[in-house]
Design an enzyme around this catalytic site. Structure first.
Site, PDB file in Angstrom:
ATOM      1  N   GLU A  34       0.877  -1.168   0.000  1.00 58.67           N
ATOM      2  CA  GLU A  34       0.000   0.000   0.000  1.00 58.67           C
ATOM      3  C   GLU A  34       0.918   1.221   0.000  1.00 58.67           C
ATOM      4  OE1 GLU A  34      -2.729   0.237   3.291  1.00 58.67           O
ATOM      5  OE2 GLU A  34      -3.428   2.213   2.645  1.00 58.67           O
ATOM      6  N   ARG A 259       5.240 -12.786   9.679  1.00 58.13           N
ATOM      7  CA  ARG A 259       5.928 -11.550   9.321  1.00 58.13           C
ATOM      8  C   ARG A 259       7.252 -11.466  10.063  1.00 58.13           C
ATOM      9  NH1 ARG A 259       2.329  -7.712   9.256  1.00 58.13           N
ATOM     10  NH2 ARG A 259       3.660  -5.923   9.554  1.00 58.13           N
ATOM     11  N   LYS A 269       4.498   0.575   9.370  1.00 57.06           N
ATOM     12  CA  LYS A 269       4.522   1.890   8.728  1.00 57.06           C
ATOM     13  C   LYS A 269       3.874   2.948   9.612  1.00 57.06           C
ATOM     14  CE  LYS A 269       3.183   0.065   4.790  1.00 57.06           C
ATOM     15  NZ  LYS A 269       2.531  -0.010   3.490  1.00 57.06           N
TER      16      LYS A 269
END
Ligand code: ATP
Ligand code: MG
Length: 558
Positions: A34, A259, A269
Protein backbone atom coordinates in the site's frame (compact mmCIF):
# COMPACT_ATOMS: atom_id res chain seq x y z
CA UNK A 1 14.55 -24.72 -8.20
CA UNK A 2 18.10 -24.44 -6.90
CA UNK A 3 18.88 -27.62 -4.98
CA UNK A 4 20.91 -25.91 -2.21
CA UNK A 5 17.98 -23.71 -1.24
CA UNK A 6 16.16 -25.10 1.78
CA UNK A 7 12.58 -25.78 0.77
CA UNK A 8 10.16 -24.01 3.06
CA UNK A 9 6.47 -24.85 3.38
CA UNK A 10 5.48 -22.30 0.73
CA UNK A 11 7.94 -23.65 -1.82
CA UNK A 12 6.67 -27.12 -0.97
CA UNK A 13 3.10 -26.05 -1.74
CA UNK A 14 4.19 -24.48 -5.02
CA UNK A 15 6.17 -27.59 -5.99
CA UNK A 16 3.16 -29.77 -5.24
CA UNK A 17 0.78 -27.52 -7.22
CA UNK A 18 3.10 -27.62 -10.24
CA UNK A 19 3.26 -31.40 -10.01
CA UNK A 20 -0.55 -31.61 -9.90
CA UNK A 21 -0.83 -29.21 -12.86
CA UNK A 22 -2.88 -26.84 -10.77
CA UNK A 23 -3.12 -23.46 -12.55
CA UNK A 24 -1.65 -25.24 -15.61
CA UNK A 25 1.59 -25.50 -13.61
CA UNK A 26 2.01 -21.72 -13.81
CA UNK A 27 3.57 -19.73 -10.96
CA UNK A 28 2.53 -16.09 -10.71
CA UNK A 29 3.00 -14.11 -7.49
CA UNK A 30 2.71 -10.44 -6.63
CA UNK A 31 4.15 -7.96 -4.15
CA UNK A 32 1.24 -5.72 -3.11
CA UNK A 33 2.39 -2.70 -1.05
CA UNK A 34 0.00 0.00 0.00
CA UNK A 35 1.68 3.29 -1.01
CA UNK A 36 1.25 4.85 2.42
CA UNK A 37 4.87 4.87 3.57
CA UNK A 38 8.37 3.71 2.68
CA UNK A 39 9.26 0.03 2.55
CA UNK A 40 11.02 -1.54 5.53
CA UNK A 41 13.06 -4.70 6.05
CA UNK A 42 9.85 -6.67 6.69
CA UNK A 43 8.76 -5.79 3.18
CA UNK A 44 12.16 -6.97 1.94
CA UNK A 45 11.30 -10.40 3.31
CA UNK A 46 8.04 -10.39 1.36
CA UNK A 47 9.77 -9.08 -1.79
CA UNK A 48 12.49 -11.75 -1.63
CA UNK A 49 9.83 -14.39 -1.12
CA UNK A 50 7.46 -13.32 -3.91
CA UNK A 51 10.05 -12.36 -6.52
CA UNK A 52 12.33 -15.19 -5.39
CA UNK A 53 9.69 -17.91 -5.83
CA UNK A 54 8.66 -16.51 -9.22
CA UNK A 55 12.29 -16.64 -10.38
CA UNK A 56 13.03 -20.11 -9.00
CA UNK A 57 9.93 -21.63 -10.60
CA UNK A 58 10.23 -19.79 -13.94
CA UNK A 59 7.18 -17.73 -13.08
CA UNK A 60 6.31 -14.06 -12.87
CA UNK A 61 5.86 -11.58 -10.05
CA UNK A 62 3.79 -8.42 -10.36
CA UNK A 63 4.34 -5.18 -8.52
CA UNK A 64 0.88 -4.09 -7.48
CA UNK A 65 0.07 -0.95 -5.59
CA UNK A 66 -2.82 -1.58 -3.26
CA UNK A 67 -4.07 1.97 -3.55
CA UNK A 68 -7.62 1.79 -2.25
CA UNK A 69 -7.31 4.34 0.55
CA UNK A 70 -6.97 7.78 -1.06
CA UNK A 71 -6.51 9.75 2.15
CA UNK A 72 -3.24 8.13 3.21
CA UNK A 73 -1.54 7.51 -0.10
CA UNK A 74 0.94 9.64 -1.97
CA UNK A 75 2.89 9.58 -5.22
CA UNK A 76 6.12 10.05 -3.25
CA UNK A 77 5.55 6.64 -1.69
CA UNK A 78 4.90 4.98 -5.06
CA UNK A 79 8.20 6.30 -6.39
CA UNK A 80 10.16 5.27 -3.30
CA UNK A 81 8.70 1.75 -3.41
CA UNK A 82 9.74 1.28 -7.04
CA UNK A 83 13.23 2.54 -6.31
CA UNK A 84 13.60 0.21 -3.32
CA UNK A 85 12.37 -2.93 -5.09
CA UNK A 86 14.78 -2.24 -7.98
CA UNK A 87 17.65 -1.56 -5.63
CA UNK A 88 17.02 -4.87 -3.89
CA UNK A 89 17.65 -6.45 -7.27
CA UNK A 90 14.18 -7.40 -8.48
CA UNK A 91 12.40 -6.64 -11.72
CA UNK A 92 8.66 -6.55 -12.42
CA UNK A 93 9.30 -5.89 -16.10
CA UNK A 94 6.17 -4.10 -17.40
CA UNK A 95 3.87 -5.55 -14.79
CA UNK A 96 3.36 -2.45 -12.67
CA UNK A 97 -0.27 -2.54 -11.63
CA UNK A 98 -2.60 -0.54 -9.45
CA UNK A 99 -5.69 -1.77 -7.65
CA UNK A 100 -7.24 1.55 -8.68
CA UNK A 101 -6.99 0.45 -12.33
CA UNK A 102 -9.62 -2.16 -11.49
CA UNK A 103 -12.13 0.15 -9.79
CA UNK A 104 -14.60 -0.12 -12.66
CA UNK A 105 -14.36 -3.89 -12.74
CA UNK A 106 -14.65 -4.10 -8.96
CA UNK A 107 -17.78 -1.98 -9.13
CA UNK A 108 -19.25 -4.31 -11.74
CA UNK A 109 -18.51 -7.33 -9.59
CA UNK A 110 -20.20 -5.64 -6.63
CA UNK A 111 -23.31 -5.11 -8.77
CA UNK A 112 -23.25 -8.83 -9.55
CA UNK A 113 -23.12 -9.67 -5.84
CA UNK A 114 -26.14 -7.41 -5.26
CA UNK A 115 -28.03 -9.11 -8.09
CA UNK A 116 -27.27 -12.50 -6.54
CA UNK A 117 -28.69 -11.25 -3.24
CA UNK A 118 -25.20 -11.48 -1.73
CA UNK A 119 -24.66 -7.79 -0.97
CA UNK A 120 -26.79 -4.93 0.35
CA UNK A 121 -26.64 -1.24 1.03
CA UNK A 122 -26.62 -0.57 4.77
CA UNK A 123 -27.52 2.76 6.40
CA UNK A 124 -25.88 2.02 9.74
CA UNK A 125 -22.99 4.32 10.57
CA UNK A 126 -19.54 3.01 11.52
CA UNK A 127 -20.27 2.95 15.26
CA UNK A 128 -23.52 1.05 14.78
CA UNK A 129 -21.88 -1.45 12.46
CA UNK A 130 -19.22 -2.09 15.08
CA UNK A 131 -21.84 -2.58 17.78
CA UNK A 132 -23.99 -4.90 15.64
CA UNK A 133 -20.93 -6.95 14.76
CA UNK A 134 -20.73 -8.56 18.21
CA UNK A 135 -17.54 -9.90 19.77
CA UNK A 136 -15.45 -13.06 19.79
CA UNK A 137 -17.78 -14.56 22.38
CA UNK A 138 -21.06 -12.93 21.31
CA UNK A 139 -22.63 -13.39 17.92
CA UNK A 140 -23.61 -10.36 15.86
CA UNK A 141 -27.00 -8.81 15.14
CA UNK A 142 -28.42 -8.45 11.66
CA UNK A 143 -28.64 -4.97 10.21
CA UNK A 144 -32.23 -3.67 9.80
CA UNK A 145 -31.29 -2.94 6.15
CA UNK A 146 -30.14 -6.47 5.43
CA UNK A 147 -33.26 -7.54 3.62
CA UNK A 148 -33.65 -4.70 1.16
CA UNK A 149 -34.78 -5.77 -2.28
CA UNK A 150 -32.26 -6.24 -5.05
CA UNK A 151 -33.85 -3.31 -6.93
CA UNK A 152 -33.50 -0.97 -3.95
CA UNK A 153 -29.93 -2.07 -3.41
CA UNK A 154 -29.00 -1.52 -7.05
CA UNK A 155 -30.54 1.94 -7.04
CA UNK A 156 -28.94 2.96 -3.74
CA UNK A 157 -25.53 1.62 -4.76
CA UNK A 158 -25.66 3.61 -7.96
CA UNK A 159 -26.57 6.72 -6.02
CA UNK A 160 -23.64 6.05 -3.70
CA UNK A 161 -21.38 6.04 -6.73
CA UNK A 162 -22.92 9.23 -8.09
CA UNK A 163 -22.06 11.07 -4.91
CA UNK A 164 -25.59 11.60 -3.63
CA UNK A 165 -24.73 10.66 -0.03
CA UNK A 166 -22.29 12.14 2.47
CA UNK A 167 -19.20 10.30 3.79
CA UNK A 168 -19.97 7.50 6.21
CA UNK A 169 -23.74 7.61 5.70
CA UNK A 170 -24.01 4.28 3.88
CA UNK A 171 -21.93 1.24 2.99
CA UNK A 172 -22.23 -1.75 0.72
CA UNK A 173 -21.94 -4.95 2.74
CA UNK A 174 -21.59 -8.61 1.89
CA UNK A 175 -24.53 -10.69 3.07
CA UNK A 176 -22.87 -13.66 4.76
CA UNK A 177 -23.55 -14.66 8.35
CA UNK A 178 -23.87 -12.45 11.44
CA UNK A 179 -23.55 -15.54 13.64
CA UNK A 180 -20.29 -16.75 12.10
CA UNK A 181 -17.56 -17.67 14.57
CA UNK A 182 -15.24 -15.68 12.31
CA UNK A 183 -15.95 -11.99 12.79
CA UNK A 184 -14.61 -11.23 9.32
CA UNK A 185 -17.58 -13.13 7.90
CA UNK A 186 -20.22 -11.06 9.73
CA UNK A 187 -21.44 -9.04 6.76
CA UNK A 188 -18.15 -7.21 6.13
CA UNK A 189 -18.17 -3.82 4.43
CA UNK A 190 -17.26 -3.96 0.73
CA UNK A 191 -17.54 -0.26 -0.18
CA UNK A 192 -17.49 2.95 1.82
CA UNK A 193 -18.30 6.50 0.80
CA UNK A 194 -15.31 8.82 0.82
CA UNK A 195 -15.35 12.10 -1.06
CA UNK A 196 -11.58 12.22 -1.41
CA UNK A 197 -9.24 12.78 -4.32
CA UNK A 198 -7.23 9.77 -5.36
CA UNK A 199 -3.62 10.04 -6.55
CA UNK A 200 -4.50 8.26 -9.81
CA UNK A 201 -8.25 8.42 -10.35
CA UNK A 202 -8.65 11.99 -9.17
CA UNK A 203 -12.29 12.76 -8.35
CA UNK A 204 -13.78 10.04 -10.50
CA UNK A 205 -14.79 7.98 -7.48
CA UNK A 206 -16.35 8.82 -4.15
CA UNK A 207 -16.81 5.21 -3.09
CA UNK A 208 -13.78 3.06 -2.42
CA UNK A 209 -13.53 -0.73 -2.02
CA UNK A 210 -12.27 -2.23 1.24
CA UNK A 211 -9.00 -4.15 1.34
CA UNK A 212 -10.43 -7.67 1.66
CA UNK A 213 -12.60 -7.22 -1.39
CA UNK A 214 -10.12 -5.30 -3.51
CA UNK A 215 -7.29 -7.68 -2.79
CA UNK A 216 -8.82 -10.96 -3.85
CA UNK A 217 -10.43 -9.39 -6.90
CA UNK A 218 -7.09 -7.84 -7.96
CA UNK A 219 -5.34 -11.20 -7.50
CA UNK A 220 -8.01 -12.85 -9.61
CA UNK A 221 -7.86 -10.26 -12.40
CA UNK A 222 -4.09 -10.59 -12.64
CA UNK A 223 -4.19 -14.38 -12.75
CA UNK A 224 -2.11 -14.73 -9.60
CA UNK A 225 -1.56 -18.37 -8.61
CA UNK A 226 -0.18 -18.07 -5.08
CA UNK A 227 -1.23 -15.03 -3.07
CA UNK A 228 1.35 -14.92 -0.29
CA UNK A 229 0.57 -12.71 2.68
CA UNK A 230 1.34 -12.38 6.37
CA UNK A 231 -0.24 -14.38 9.18
CA UNK A 232 -2.75 -11.77 10.31
CA UNK A 233 -4.70 -12.49 7.12
CA UNK A 234 -5.26 -16.13 8.00
CA UNK A 235 -8.68 -15.28 9.48
CA UNK A 236 -9.49 -13.32 6.35
CA UNK A 237 -8.91 -16.26 4.02
CA UNK A 238 -12.52 -17.55 4.26
CA UNK A 239 -13.65 -14.12 3.06
CA UNK A 240 -11.04 -14.10 0.27
CA UNK A 241 -12.45 -17.44 -0.85
CA UNK A 242 -16.09 -16.40 -0.37
CA UNK A 243 -15.87 -13.37 -2.66
CA UNK A 244 -14.21 -15.30 -5.48
CA UNK A 245 -16.53 -18.29 -5.13
CA UNK A 246 -19.65 -16.15 -5.12
CA UNK A 247 -18.41 -14.23 -8.16
CA UNK A 248 -17.46 -17.48 -9.85
CA UNK A 249 -14.19 -16.06 -11.11
CA UNK A 250 -10.61 -17.32 -11.33
CA UNK A 251 -9.47 -18.23 -7.84
CA UNK A 252 -5.85 -17.97 -6.60
CA UNK A 253 -4.70 -19.62 -3.42
CA UNK A 254 -3.90 -17.50 -0.39
CA UNK A 255 -0.96 -18.68 1.74
CA UNK A 256 0.09 -17.02 4.99
CA UNK A 257 3.56 -16.80 6.54
CA UNK A 258 4.95 -15.18 9.70
CA UNK A 259 5.93 -11.55 9.32
CA UNK A 260 9.44 -10.46 10.20
CA UNK A 261 9.92 -8.90 13.61
CA UNK A 262 13.37 -7.51 14.32
CA UNK A 263 14.80 -6.62 17.73
CA UNK A 264 15.64 -3.03 18.72
CA UNK A 265 13.43 -1.53 16.04
CA UNK A 266 9.81 -1.27 14.91
CA UNK A 267 8.45 -2.61 11.62
CA UNK A 268 5.12 -0.96 11.10
CA UNK A 269 4.52 1.89 8.73
CA UNK A 270 2.13 3.45 11.20
CA UNK A 271 4.92 3.72 13.77
CA UNK A 272 7.63 4.62 11.29
CA UNK A 273 5.48 7.49 10.02
CA UNK A 274 5.28 8.83 13.56
CA UNK A 275 9.06 8.68 13.98
CA UNK A 276 9.41 10.76 10.81
CA UNK A 277 6.56 13.19 11.39
CA UNK A 278 7.38 13.83 15.03
CA UNK A 279 11.05 14.45 14.22
CA UNK A 280 12.63 11.57 16.13
CA UNK A 281 14.66 10.82 13.01
CA UNK A 282 15.71 12.89 10.00
CA UNK A 283 13.30 11.51 7.42
CA UNK A 284 12.45 8.10 6.00
CA UNK A 285 16.01 7.45 4.87
CA UNK A 286 17.63 8.32 8.17
CA UNK A 287 20.36 5.64 8.50
CA UNK A 288 18.86 4.56 11.84
CA UNK A 289 15.53 3.67 10.24
CA UNK A 290 14.77 0.01 9.37
CA UNK A 291 13.57 1.19 5.97
CA UNK A 292 15.19 -0.02 2.77
CA UNK A 293 16.14 3.59 1.99
CA UNK A 294 17.60 4.05 5.48
CA UNK A 295 19.65 0.89 5.14
CA UNK A 296 20.80 1.94 1.67
CA UNK A 297 21.99 5.28 3.01
CA UNK A 298 23.64 3.56 5.93
CA UNK A 299 25.72 1.45 3.55
CA UNK A 300 23.94 -1.91 3.69
CA UNK A 301 24.21 -3.84 0.44
CA UNK A 302 21.26 -5.41 -1.42
CA UNK A 303 23.15 -8.73 -1.56
CA UNK A 304 23.51 -8.80 2.22
CA UNK A 305 19.84 -7.96 2.77
CA UNK A 306 18.81 -10.74 0.38
CA UNK A 307 21.19 -13.09 2.14
CA UNK A 308 19.62 -12.15 5.47
CA UNK A 309 16.12 -12.82 4.13
CA UNK A 310 17.23 -16.21 2.90
CA UNK A 311 18.81 -17.10 6.22
CA UNK A 312 15.75 -16.24 8.33
CA UNK A 313 13.55 -18.34 6.05
CA UNK A 314 9.77 -18.47 6.20
CA UNK A 315 7.72 -20.05 8.93
CA UNK A 316 4.15 -20.33 10.15
CA UNK A 317 4.82 -19.00 13.63
CA UNK A 318 5.74 -15.44 14.67
CA UNK A 319 9.19 -14.90 16.10
CA UNK A 320 11.66 -12.15 16.88
CA UNK A 321 14.82 -12.07 14.78
CA UNK A 322 17.92 -10.66 16.43
CA UNK A 323 19.24 -7.45 14.85
CA UNK A 324 22.71 -8.93 15.38
CA UNK A 325 21.96 -11.49 12.65
CA UNK A 326 21.24 -8.74 10.13
CA UNK A 327 24.44 -6.97 11.15
CA UNK A 328 26.35 -10.22 10.82
CA UNK A 329 25.11 -10.59 7.22
CA UNK A 330 26.13 -7.01 6.41
CA UNK A 331 29.57 -7.48 7.95
CA UNK A 332 30.09 -10.76 6.14
CA UNK A 333 29.39 -9.12 2.77
CA UNK A 334 31.48 -6.02 3.40
CA UNK A 335 34.41 -8.03 4.74
CA UNK A 336 34.90 -9.39 1.25
CA UNK A 337 34.03 -6.35 -0.80
CA UNK A 338 35.03 -3.22 1.12
CA UNK A 339 38.46 -1.67 0.73
CA UNK A 340 40.33 -1.16 3.98
CA UNK A 341 41.62 2.31 4.67
CA UNK A 342 42.81 4.28 7.69
CA UNK A 343 40.76 6.96 9.39
CA UNK A 344 41.13 8.54 12.79
CA UNK A 345 37.79 9.44 14.32
CA UNK A 346 38.88 11.09 17.58
CA UNK A 347 42.35 12.42 16.80
CA UNK A 348 45.35 12.86 19.08
CA UNK A 349 48.39 14.60 17.60
CA UNK A 350 51.68 12.70 17.52
CA UNK A 351 55.01 14.34 16.67
CA UNK A 352 57.78 11.95 15.60
CA UNK A 353 60.67 13.97 17.00
CA UNK A 354 63.47 12.13 15.20
CA UNK A 355 61.75 12.18 11.79
CA UNK A 356 63.02 14.88 9.42
CA UNK A 357 60.84 17.95 9.06
CA UNK A 358 59.32 18.44 5.60
CA UNK A 359 59.93 14.83 4.65
CA UNK A 360 57.16 12.63 3.30
CA UNK A 361 57.40 9.03 2.24
CA UNK A 362 54.86 6.78 0.60
CA UNK A 363 54.26 3.49 2.34
CA UNK A 364 52.59 0.50 0.81
CA UNK A 365 49.21 -0.60 2.22
CA UNK A 366 47.06 -3.62 1.33
CA UNK A 367 43.52 -2.86 0.14
CA UNK A 368 41.91 -6.08 1.34
CA UNK A 369 43.81 -9.02 2.84
CA UNK A 370 40.75 -11.21 2.03
CA UNK A 371 41.10 -10.46 -1.66
CA UNK A 372 44.54 -9.96 -3.23
CA UNK A 373 43.03 -8.83 -6.51
CA UNK A 374 41.96 -5.60 -4.82
CA UNK A 375 45.62 -4.60 -4.87
CA UNK A 376 47.70 -2.12 -2.93
CA UNK A 377 47.93 1.62 -2.46
CA UNK A 378 50.35 4.19 -1.05
CA UNK A 379 49.76 6.11 2.15
CA UNK A 380 51.87 9.14 3.05
CA UNK A 381 53.86 9.23 6.28
CA UNK A 382 55.41 12.35 7.79
CA UNK A 383 56.60 13.89 11.05
CA UNK A 384 53.19 14.88 12.40
CA UNK A 385 50.47 12.26 12.61
CA UNK A 386 47.12 11.65 14.23
CA UNK A 387 46.28 8.51 16.11
CA UNK A 388 43.05 7.55 17.85
CA UNK A 389 42.76 9.27 21.23
CA UNK A 390 41.50 6.02 22.75
CA UNK A 391 44.70 4.28 21.66
CA UNK A 392 46.72 6.17 24.29
CA UNK A 393 46.55 6.05 28.09
CA UNK A 394 48.86 7.90 30.40
CA UNK A 395 48.38 5.47 33.28
CA UNK A 396 47.28 2.26 31.62
CA UNK A 397 45.75 -0.63 33.54
CA UNK A 398 47.32 -4.06 33.03
CA UNK A 399 45.06 -5.12 30.21
CA UNK A 400 45.72 -2.01 28.09
CA UNK A 401 48.33 -2.90 25.46
CA UNK A 402 48.25 0.15 23.25
CA UNK A 403 50.37 3.30 23.46
CA UNK A 404 51.51 4.62 26.85
CA UNK A 405 54.52 6.62 28.11
CA UNK A 406 57.75 4.71 27.43
CA UNK A 407 55.99 2.01 25.45
CA UNK A 408 56.63 0.89 21.87
CA UNK A 409 53.84 0.03 19.39
CA UNK A 410 53.58 -0.56 15.66
CA UNK A 411 51.97 1.93 13.29
CA UNK A 412 50.22 -0.08 10.61
CA UNK A 413 52.26 -0.33 7.37
CA UNK A 414 54.77 2.21 8.84
CA UNK A 415 57.18 2.01 11.76
CA UNK A 416 57.55 1.11 15.40
CA UNK A 417 57.22 4.21 17.55
CA UNK A 418 57.93 4.81 21.24
CA UNK A 419 56.20 7.44 23.34
CA UNK A 420 58.79 9.67 25.01
CA UNK A 421 56.80 12.67 26.16
CA UNK A 422 53.23 13.66 26.93
CA UNK A 423 52.19 17.28 26.37
CA UNK A 424 49.17 18.59 28.26
CA UNK A 425 47.02 21.66 28.34
CA UNK A 426 48.25 23.65 31.35
CA UNK A 427 44.82 24.65 32.56
CA UNK A 428 42.70 21.57 31.82
CA UNK A 429 45.36 18.88 32.14
CA UNK A 430 44.08 17.29 28.94
CA UNK A 431 46.63 15.46 26.81
CA UNK A 432 47.06 17.53 23.64
CA UNK A 433 50.05 15.95 21.97
CA UNK A 434 52.47 13.05 22.20
CA UNK A 435 56.12 13.12 21.36
CA UNK A 436 57.40 9.84 19.99
CA UNK A 437 60.52 8.49 18.33
CA UNK A 438 60.50 6.05 15.46
CA UNK A 439 62.89 3.23 14.57
CA UNK A 440 63.87 3.65 10.89
CA UNK A 441 64.84 -0.05 10.77
CA UNK A 442 61.19 -1.07 11.15
CA UNK A 443 59.95 0.45 7.88
CA UNK A 444 56.82 -1.31 6.64
CA UNK A 445 55.95 -2.36 10.20
CA UNK A 446 58.41 -5.23 10.62
CA UNK A 447 61.31 -5.28 13.00
CA UNK A 448 64.48 -7.04 11.72
CA UNK A 449 65.37 -8.18 15.26
CA UNK A 450 61.85 -9.62 15.71
CA UNK A 451 61.23 -7.33 18.65
CA UNK A 452 57.66 -7.87 19.88
CA UNK A 453 55.13 -5.09 20.27
CA UNK A 454 51.68 -5.74 21.65
CA UNK A 455 49.63 -3.36 19.52
CA UNK A 456 49.27 -2.12 15.96
CA UNK A 457 47.60 1.25 15.62
CA UNK A 458 46.06 3.00 12.65
CA UNK A 459 47.06 6.58 11.91
CA UNK A 460 46.98 9.34 9.31
CA UNK A 461 49.53 11.95 8.33
CA UNK A 462 48.31 15.32 9.63
CA UNK A 463 49.26 17.41 6.62
CA UNK A 464 47.87 14.89 4.11
CA UNK A 465 44.72 13.69 5.83
CA UNK A 466 41.27 14.96 4.88
CA UNK A 467 39.03 16.33 7.56
CA UNK A 468 35.70 14.49 7.73
CA UNK A 469 32.50 14.32 9.67
CA UNK A 470 31.68 10.86 10.94
CA UNK A 471 28.27 9.72 12.11
CA UNK A 472 28.11 6.77 14.45
CA UNK A 473 24.79 4.99 14.82
CA UNK A 474 23.45 2.78 17.53
CA UNK A 475 20.09 1.00 17.81
CA UNK A 476 17.13 3.35 17.48
CA UNK A 477 15.56 1.77 20.58
CA UNK A 478 17.02 0.65 23.88
CA UNK A 479 14.76 -2.41 24.26
CA UNK A 480 14.59 -5.53 22.08
CA UNK A 481 10.81 -5.07 21.80
CA UNK A 482 10.12 -1.32 22.00
CA UNK A 483 7.09 -0.49 24.12
CA UNK A 484 6.73 -4.01 25.46
CA UNK A 485 6.61 -2.80 29.06
CA UNK A 486 5.32 0.75 28.72
CA UNK A 487 2.86 0.13 25.86
CA UNK A 488 4.31 3.19 24.15
CA UNK A 489 7.16 2.38 21.80
CA UNK A 490 8.41 5.95 21.94
CA UNK A 491 9.40 5.71 25.60
CA UNK A 492 12.15 3.29 24.52
CA UNK A 493 13.73 5.54 21.89
CA UNK A 494 17.51 5.54 22.36
CA UNK A 495 18.61 9.13 23.05
CA UNK A 496 22.16 8.17 22.04
CA UNK A 497 21.37 6.54 18.71
CA UNK A 498 23.44 9.13 16.84
CA UNK A 499 26.92 10.31 17.78
CA UNK A 500 28.35 13.07 15.59
CA UNK A 501 32.14 13.30 15.29
CA UNK A 502 33.17 16.47 13.48
CA UNK A 503 36.92 16.27 14.00
CA UNK A 504 37.71 13.06 12.16
CA UNK A 505 40.45 12.58 9.55
CA UNK A 506 40.60 10.09 6.70
CA UNK A 507 43.60 9.11 4.59
CA UNK A 508 44.06 11.09 1.36
CA UNK A 509 43.16 8.17 -0.93
CA UNK A 510 39.53 8.90 -0.01
CA UNK A 511 39.61 12.29 -1.75
CA UNK A 512 37.63 10.92 -4.70
CA UNK A 513 35.18 8.79 -2.75
CA UNK A 514 31.62 9.22 -3.96
CA UNK A 515 28.31 9.10 -2.18
CA UNK A 516 27.47 5.47 -1.43
CA UNK A 517 31.09 4.18 -1.56
CA UNK A 518 31.85 1.72 1.21
CA UNK A 519 35.07 1.20 3.18
CA UNK A 520 36.42 -0.54 6.19
CA UNK A 521 38.15 1.97 8.45
CA UNK A 522 40.77 -0.30 9.98
CA UNK A 523 39.89 -1.25 13.55
CA UNK A 524 36.85 1.10 13.55
CA UNK A 525 34.15 -0.56 11.47
CA UNK A 526 32.55 -0.30 8.04
CA UNK A 527 31.66 3.15 6.76
CA UNK A 528 30.00 4.60 3.72
CA UNK A 529 29.99 8.06 2.17
CA UNK A 530 26.75 9.86 2.99
CA UNK A 531 24.78 11.83 0.45
CA UNK A 532 25.39 14.98 2.55
CA UNK A 533 29.06 14.66 1.62
CA UNK A 534 30.82 17.47 -0.28
CA UNK A 535 34.43 17.97 -1.42
CA UNK A 536 34.89 20.52 1.34
CA UNK A 537 33.27 18.35 3.99
CA UNK A 538 33.16 14.61 3.43
CA UNK A 539 30.62 12.82 5.60
CA UNK A 540 30.78 9.14 6.53
CA UNK A 541 28.11 6.92 8.07
CA UNK A 542 29.15 4.01 10.18
CA UNK A 543 27.41 1.08 8.52
CA UNK A 544 28.27 -1.49 11.15
CA UNK A 545 30.95 -2.05 13.77
CA UNK A 546 33.62 -4.72 13.44
CA UNK A 547 32.56 -6.38 16.66
CA UNK A 548 30.58 -9.47 15.89
CA UNK A 549 27.90 -9.74 18.54
CA UNK A 550 26.13 -12.46 16.58
CA UNK A 551 29.12 -14.82 16.80
CA UNK A 552 29.14 -14.19 20.54
CA UNK A 553 25.46 -15.00 20.86
CA UNK A 554 25.93 -18.19 18.86
CA UNK A 555 28.92 -19.21 20.98
CA UNK A 556 27.07 -18.58 24.22
CA UNK A 557 24.27 -20.85 22.99
CA UNK A 558 26.66 -23.73 22.40
P1 ATP B 1 2.85 -2.29 8.00
O1 ATP B 1 2.34 -3.12 9.11
O2 ATP B 1 4.30 -1.96 8.09
O3 ATP B 1 2.03 -1.09 7.72
P2 ATP B 1 1.52 -3.53 5.86
O4 ATP B 1 1.29 -4.99 5.85
O5 ATP B 1 0.38 -2.67 6.15
O6 ATP B 1 2.78 -3.24 6.74
P3 ATP B 1 1.69 -3.37 3.04
O7 ATP B 1 2.13 -2.24 2.19
O8 ATP B 1 0.26 -3.77 3.01
O9 ATP B 1 2.14 -3.03 4.49
O10 ATP B 1 2.61 -4.64 2.77
C1 ATP B 1 2.93 -5.16 1.51
C2 ATP B 1 3.32 -6.58 1.66
O11 ATP B 1 4.41 -6.73 2.55
C3 ATP B 1 2.17 -7.40 2.24
O12 ATP B 1 2.06 -8.59 1.52
C4 ATP B 1 2.58 -7.64 3.66
O13 ATP B 1 2.06 -8.81 4.13
C5 ATP B 1 4.12 -7.65 3.56
N1 ATP B 1 4.72 -7.27 4.82
C6 ATP B 1 4.49 -6.14 5.53
N2 ATP B 1 5.18 -6.15 6.68
C7 ATP B 1 5.87 -7.31 6.71
C8 ATP B 1 6.78 -7.92 7.65
N3 ATP B 1 7.12 -7.33 8.80
N4 ATP B 1 7.30 -9.13 7.34
C9 ATP B 1 6.97 -9.73 6.18
N5 ATP B 1 6.13 -9.23 5.27
C10 ATP B 1 5.58 -8.03 5.52
MG1 MG C 1 -1.35 -3.58 4.74
Amino acid sequence: MTPDKPADFIREIVTEDIKNRKYDSRVHTRFPPEPNGYLHIGHAKSICLNFGIAKEFNGLCNLRFDDTNPTKEEVEYVESIKEDVKWLGFDWDKREYYASDYFEKMYGYAVELIKKGKAYVCDLNADDIREYRGTLTESGKESPYRNRSVEDNLELFEKMRKGEFPDGSRTLRAKIDMKSGNINMRDPVIYRIMHAEHHRTGNKWCIYPMYDYAHCVSDSIEGITHSICTLEFEDHRPLYDWFLDELGVYHPRQIEFARLNLSYTVLSKRRLIRLVQEGHVNGWDDPRMPTISGFRRRGYTPESIRNFCERIGVAKRDSLVDMALLEYCIREGLNKSAQRVMAVLKPLKVVITNYPENQTEELEAINNPEDESMGKRKVPFSRILYIERDDFMENPPNEFFRLAPGREVRLRYAYYITCVDVIKDKTTGEVTELHCTYDPATRGGDSPDRRKVKATLHWVSASHAIKAEVRLYDHLFTKPVPGEESNDFKTDINPKSLELLKQGFVEPSLADAKSGDRFQFERMGYFCVDRDSTNEKPVFNRTVTLKDTWAKIEKAKR
